[in-house]
Design an enzyme around this catalytic site. Structure first.
Site, PDB file in Angstrom:
ATOM      1  N   LYS A  17     -38.221  10.914   4.977  1.00 10.96           N
ATOM      2  CA  LYS A  17     -38.598  11.143   6.385  1.00 10.96           C
ATOM      3  C   LYS A  17     -38.605   9.845   7.182  1.00 10.96           C
ATOM      4  CE  LYS A  17     -42.606  13.075   5.759  1.00 10.96           C
ATOM      5  NZ  LYS A  17     -42.598  13.055   4.268  1.00 10.96           N
ATOM      6  N   LYS A  39     -47.109   7.916  13.325  1.00 15.73           N
ATOM      7  CA  LYS A  39     -47.441   8.538  12.043  1.00 15.73           C
ATOM      8  C   LYS A  39     -48.951   8.714  12.054  1.00 15.73           C
ATOM      9  CE  LYS A  39     -46.504   8.367   7.099  1.00 15.73           C
ATOM     10  NZ  LYS A  39     -45.633   9.553   7.037  1.00 15.73           N
ATOM     11  N   GLU A 118     -43.996  11.512  13.009  1.00 15.69           N
ATOM     12  CA  GLU A 118     -43.641  11.757  11.608  1.00 15.69           C
ATOM     13  C   GLU A 118     -44.812  12.360  10.852  1.00 15.69           C
ATOM     14  OE1 GLU A 118     -42.735   9.335   7.534  1.00 15.69           O
ATOM     15  OE2 GLU A 118     -42.056   8.393   9.382  1.00 15.69           O
ATOM     16  N   ASN A 178     -30.329  14.286   3.360  1.00 18.71           N
ATOM     17  CA  ASN A 178     -30.476  12.951   2.793  1.00 18.71           C
ATOM     18  C   ASN A 178     -30.335  13.048   1.281  1.00 18.71           C
ATOM     19  OD1 ASN A 178     -31.093  10.175   2.592  1.00 18.71           O
ATOM     20  ND2 ASN A 178     -33.254  10.641   2.227  1.00 18.71           N
ATOM     21  N   LEU A 209     -28.028   5.762  -0.776  1.00 21.45           N
ATOM     22  CA  LEU A 209     -27.827   4.349  -0.463  1.00 21.45           C
ATOM     23  C   LEU A 209     -28.606   3.505  -1.463  1.00 21.45           C
ATOM     24  CD1 LEU A 209     -28.332   4.610   3.420  1.00 21.45           C
ATOM     25  CD2 LEU A 209     -26.162   4.583   2.174  1.00 21.45           C
TER      26      LEU A 209
END
Length: 227
Positions: A17, A39, A118, A178, A209
Site C-alpha cells: 500500500k 496515515k 492510507e 503489485n 522490484l
C-alpha cells in the site's frame, strides 16, 4: 476536489500500500500537481528523539509536496507492529472512527490537487469491539484505490474486498496490481481474471522490484482514470 481524494486500501497486510501510495504521489508530482497523504493510524512505530515514528508514514511525508508536520500525517502512532486495536489496548488507548475522521478532516482541508489517506492492514481491520477502519473512508466518503498483492490467494482476497467496499457504499476508483511474489504461478491469467471481474480501471501493474522505490514504481502507473 472530492474526486481527487482517495483512500488507499489493500487486500491484506504487506501488499505494498505504501509503495503504491508513494508512487501515486510521485506520478502526480511529475505532472506538476500538489499532493498530501495521511496515515491516520500506524502500528509499528519506533521511538525517536522527535517521538514515535512509523516508516510508512515517513515515506508518505517524503514523497508528498505539502510540508505537513509528522503529527498531522500520522496522528495515532502505536508501538507494536500488530493489529491496531490490540496495539492500542496494550498502550491503554482507545481507537474510534469518529476520532480518526476528525483528525483526517483537519488535514484534508489543506489545498492540494491529490489527497490520499492510507489504511492499515486490510479493509476490515478492527479499531475496537464494534468498529473497523473501513468506517473512516465511509465517513469521509472517499473513493477507494485498491492495492492487490499479486500472490496465491489474491483472487479471493481482492473479490471479497471489493464486495465489501461496494457494500459499504463506496466506489472503487481504480486498482493496482503489485507483484509481491516474484514466483507467482500463472501471473497473467490471475491478472486477467481480476481485470474482467473488478469492474474498475487498472491503474498499473508493478512487477516485483528487487529494490522498490516510489520513483521506479511510478513508471508503471497511469493516473488518467482518477485525475
Amino acid at each position: 476536489m472530492q474526486r481527487r481524494q482517495f483512500f488507499i486500501a489493500g487486500t491484506d497486510t504487506d501488499t505494498g500500500k505504501t509503495l503504491v501510495a508513494c508512487a501515486l504521489l510521485e506520478a502526480a508530482k511529475s505532472q506538476g500537481l500538489s499532493t498530501l497523504a495521511l496515515k491516520p493510524v500506524a502500528a509499528g512505530c519506533e521511538e525517536t528523539a522527535e517521538g514515535l515514528r512509523n516508516s510508512d508514514a515517513l515515506l508518505l511525508q517524503q514523497h508528498m509536496t505539502l510540508p505537513l508536520p509528522y503529527e498531522q500525517i500520522n496522528p495515532v502512532a502505536l508501538r507494536s507492529a500488530i493489529a491496531p486495536h490490540i496495539a492500542a489496548r496494550q498502550e491503554e488507548r482507545r481507537l474510534s472512527v469518529d476520532r480518526l475522521v476528525g483528525l483526517c478532516r483537519g488535514a484534508l482541508m489543506q489545498r492540494a490537487d491529490l489527497k490520499l489517506v492510507e489504511g492499515a492492514g486490510g479493509w476490515r481491520v478492527p479499531l475496537n469491539e464494534r468498529e473497523t477502519l473501513s468506517g473512516v473512508p465511509v465517513a469521509l466518503n472517499l473513493p477507494v484505490i485498491l492495492v492487490v498483492g499479486m500472490k496465491l490467494g489474491c483472487l479471493n482476497h481482492a473479490l471479497l474486498t471489493v464486495e465489501a467496499i461496494r457494500r459499504d457504499g463506496l466506489p472503487l476508483a481504480g486498482w493496482v496490481a503489485n507483484q509481491v511474489d516474484p514466483q507467482m504461478s500463472c501471473f497473467d491469467d490471475n491478472l486477467e481474471s481480476l481485470r474482467v471481474r473488478l469492474g474498475a480501471p487498472l491503474l498499473g501493474v508493478i512487477p516485483h522490484l528487487s529494490q522498490p522505490t516510489a520513483e521506479l514504481a511510478a513508471q508503471y502507473l497511469d493516473l488518467t482514470p482518477v485525475l
